[in-house]
Design an enzyme around this catalytic site. Structure first.
Site, PDB file in Angstrom:
ATOM      1  N   ASN A  36      -1.898   6.960  -2.230  1.00 40.10           N
ATOM      2  CA  ASN A  36      -3.101   6.576  -1.224  1.00 40.10           C
ATOM      3  C   ASN A  36      -3.748   5.538  -2.073  1.00 40.10           C
ATOM      4  OD1 ASN A  36      -4.870   6.880   0.801  1.00 40.10           O
ATOM      5  ND2 ASN A  36      -6.185   8.445  -0.330  1.00 40.10           N
ATOM      6  N   ASN A  37      -3.095   4.383  -2.375  1.00 36.05           N
ATOM      7  CA  ASN A  37      -3.715   3.495  -3.089  1.00 36.05           C
ATOM      8  C   ASN A  37      -2.773   2.196  -2.971  1.00 36.05           C
ATOM      9  OD1 ASN A  37      -5.625   1.897  -4.352  1.00 36.05           O
ATOM     10  ND2 ASN A  37      -5.458   2.840  -6.274  1.00 36.05           N
ATOM     11  N   HIS A  54       0.676  -1.277  -0.033  1.00 34.75           N
ATOM     12  CA  HIS A  54       0.187   0.156   0.026  1.00 34.75           C
ATOM     13  C   HIS A  54       0.813   1.558   0.044  1.00 34.75           C
ATOM     14  CE1 HIS A  54      -3.878   2.273   0.661  1.00 34.75           C
ATOM     15  NE2 HIS A  54      -2.965   3.057   1.601  1.00 34.75           N
ATOM     16  N   CYS A  55       0.688   1.971  -1.097  1.00 31.48           N
ATOM     17  CA  CYS A  55       1.441   3.102  -1.059  1.00 31.48           C
ATOM     18  C   CYS A  55       0.963   4.544  -0.737  1.00 31.48           C
ATOM     19  CB  CYS A  55       2.048   3.334  -2.631  1.00 31.48           C
ATOM     20  SG  CYS A  55       3.012   4.956  -3.079  1.00 31.48           S
ATOM     21  N   PRO A  56       1.387   5.042   0.373  1.00 28.74           N
ATOM     22  CA  PRO A  56       0.887   6.453   0.871  1.00 28.74           C
ATOM     23  C   PRO A  56       1.064   7.492  -0.142  1.00 28.74           C
ATOM     24  CG  PRO A  56       2.838   5.715   1.845  1.00 28.74           C
ATOM     25  CD  PRO A  56       2.724   4.754   1.314  1.00 28.74           C
TER      26      PRO A  56
END
Length: 231
Positions: free
Chosen positions: A64-65, A59-61
């Site tokens: 945001n996905n 999950h890549c902050p």
């Protein structure tokens, strides 16, 4: 950011849905206890998105996905182009600095420069660089701060995105997601070759569309989403 990473429909592990699968003797289906969804092979539950993602890498902050089966191409291109733009910005700063030194500061430094030469350059920056020079539209101290800040930012983003790009390409070529590598899960699937793994992410045939984020890759041909396991 807005693309579907390969999310499993929420709450699809209903009794009618399970009966429609036509399970044979010795076959089972895994159900995620958190999102009540049928969990296909290599799917993982994301605690942030609160749903299961097919071939979830992480999950890549920053976007945001999640990065999963359906949007990994876009994330790889995102990191690659950010890295190239950062290197381009770094090159512009270096070229601008050399141009100002040669044309307006009245000296042609010999590389590499020692501490004394660097002090001379800094002295020229702070004393002889006027606002009418073609090198800058700002004052000398402000321009120096801008150049240092841009250099630091370009180095930081180019290094970070280059590492992310390398890890993504490595994960694709080895046919293992980041989560699978961290958990050291024993592969229960038939691993693909490097070429087939790249095609599974970017498209069936190599073309310029691999490098175009506006082109949706055709990765569904010949692919099956296994959700039944033999015991």
């Amino acid at each position: 950011m807005m693309t579907d990473p390969g999310a499993i429909p929420l709450g699809n592990a209903t009794k009618d849905r399970l009966n429609s699968l036509g399970l044979k003797v010795g076959q089972v289906v895994y159900r995620c206890p958190k999102c009540i969804s049928i969990k296909p092979e290599r799917a993982h539950h994301c605690s942030v998105c609160r749903r299961c993602i097919r071939k979830m890498d992480h999950h890549c902050p920053w976007v945001n996905n999640c990065v999963g089966e359906s949007n990994q191409k876009y994330f790889v291109l995102f990191t690659m182009y950010i890295c190239l733009m950062s290197l381009h910005a770094l090159g512009l700063v270096v070229n601008h600095f050399i141009h100002c030194v040669k044309s307006k500061w009245g000296m042609r430094p010999s590389l590499p420069m020692g501490p004394a030469e660097m002090q001379d350059v800094f002295h020229l920056i702070t004393t002889r660089w006027s606002t009418e020079d073609e090198c800058t539209h700002f004052s000398a101290p402000a321009t120096v701060i801008f150049m240092i800040a841009l250099t630091f930012e370009a180095l930081l983003f180019s290094l970070f995105t280059a590492i992310m790009f390398g890890t993504q390409v490595h994960a694709i070529c080895t046919d293992e997601t980041g989560i699978e590598q961290l958990k050291r899960e024993k592969p229960t699937w038939a691993k693909q070759t490097h070429c087939m793994a790249m095609r599974a992410v970017f498209g069936s045939q190599f073309s310029i569309g691999w490098f175009n984020p506006l082109v949706t890759p055709d990765v569904s041909s010949g692919k099956t989403q296994s959700c039944m396991y033999s015991v």
